[in-house]
Design an enzyme around this catalytic site. Structure first.
Site, PDB file in Angstrom:
ATOM      1  N   GLY A 223      43.122  34.058  41.398  1.00  0.00           N
ATOM      2  CA  GLY A 223      43.481  33.279  40.222  1.00  0.00           C
ATOM      3  C   GLY A 223      42.338  33.270  39.233  1.00  0.00           C
ATOM      4  O   GLY A 223      41.316  33.927  39.445  1.00  0.00           O
ATOM      5  N   SER A 224      42.499  32.510  38.168  1.00  0.00           N
ATOM      6  CA  SER A 224      41.489  32.459  37.112  1.00  0.00           C
ATOM      7  C   SER A 224      40.391  31.460  37.489  1.00  0.00           C
ATOM      8  O   SER A 224      40.465  30.806  38.524  1.00  0.00           O
ATOM      9  CB  SER A 224      42.138  32.016  35.792  1.00  0.00           C
ATOM     10  OG  SER A 224      42.575  30.667  35.906  1.00  0.00           O
TER      11      SER A 224
ATOM     12  N   GLU B  35      34.080  34.757  45.821  1.00  0.00           N
ATOM     13  CA  GLU B  35      33.706  35.545  44.634  1.00  0.00           C
ATOM     14  C   GLU B  35      33.750  37.047  44.928  1.00  0.00           C
ATOM     15  O   GLU B  35      32.829  37.797  44.574  1.00  0.00           O
ATOM     16  CB  GLU B  35      32.314  35.131  44.124  1.00  0.00           C
ATOM     17  CG  GLU B  35      32.179  33.653  43.789  1.00  0.00           C
ATOM     18  CD  GLU B  35      32.956  33.215  42.538  1.00  0.00           C
ATOM     19  OE1 GLU B  35      33.526  34.091  41.844  1.00  0.00           O
ATOM     20  OE2 GLU B  35      32.992  32.002  42.281  1.00  0.00           O
TER      21      GLU B  35
ATOM     22  N   THR C  32      37.912  28.263  45.132  1.00  0.00           N
ATOM     23  CA  THR C  32      36.864  27.913  46.098  1.00  0.00           C
ATOM     24  C   THR C  32      37.237  26.646  46.850  1.00  0.00           C
ATOM     25  O   THR C  32      37.013  26.538  48.060  1.00  0.00           O
ATOM     26  CB  THR C  32      35.520  27.751  45.369  1.00  0.00           C
ATOM     27  OG1 THR C  32      35.187  29.000  44.752  1.00  0.00           O
ATOM     28  CG2 THR C  32      34.408  27.379  46.343  1.00  0.00           C
TER      29      THR C  32
END
Ligand code: ZN
Length: 173
Positions: free
Chosen positions: A4-5, A77, A11
């Site tokens: 997603g953005s 990440e 997280t």
């Protein structure tokens, strides 16, 4: 895969799942790229300050060496990792490990980010999260960059990025 953005809660979702792993008495090892030191050197931290211990690494193949005798591998990440990250995850899965990977699916221009497309292609399960567009309130899928500098990777937070829907991201203002 959790994708997603920015500001979509990736997280946070990764931490939630890893806490459940701990409750189940399974052993987990968590990795993040060493380039991502926005909040903490050795922890992954969500925007709402939830945190969990992690190991920062430079090379994705290091995960294969460090993730021994664990049940679950968490990776945050993932878009910042090198070209081998998908192979590394496949190898871990073939060892019988559960691999939970979180990352930005698109860069600030809306293009696929790093190895995320390859990771998404081999994933068994995908959760796509959304932020809320700060302009119109609809579902946001773009990490809109408010400053006109830098390449694909420009580390920052709400000072540099804001969530926008595809319509408002095209407004360019
Ligand atoms: Zn919008």
């Amino acid at each position: 895969m959790i994708c997603g953005s920015m500001f979509s809660g990736k997280t946070e979702e990764l931490i939630r799942r890893l806490k459940r792993v701990k409750i189940a008495n399974l052993k987990a090892e968590i990795f993040k790229p060493s380039v991502d030191v926005r909040y903490d050197e050795v922890k992954i931290v969500s925007h709402d300050e939830n945190r969990i211990q992690s190991t920062p690494i430079d090379n994705s193949q290091t995960i294969l060496l460090l993730a021994q005798d664990v049940d679950v591998v968490g990776i945050d990440e993932a878009q910042f990792f090198d070209n081998e990250i998908a192979n590394v995850c496949e190898t871990l899965a073939c060892r019988g490990m559960r691999v939970i990977v979180a990352g930005l699916d698109m860069d600030y221009t809306g293009k696929p980010f790093g190895q995320m497309p390859n990771l998404l292609a081999i994933a068994d399960y995908i959760t796509k999260l959304h932020a809320i567009c700060v302009v119109c309130g609809n579902i946001a899928n773009v990490s809109y960059r408010k400053v006109a500098t830098g390449g694909q990777v420009l580390l920052g937070e709400k000072d540099i990025y804001e969530p926008r829907c595809r319509v408002c991201a095209a407004l360019k203002s």
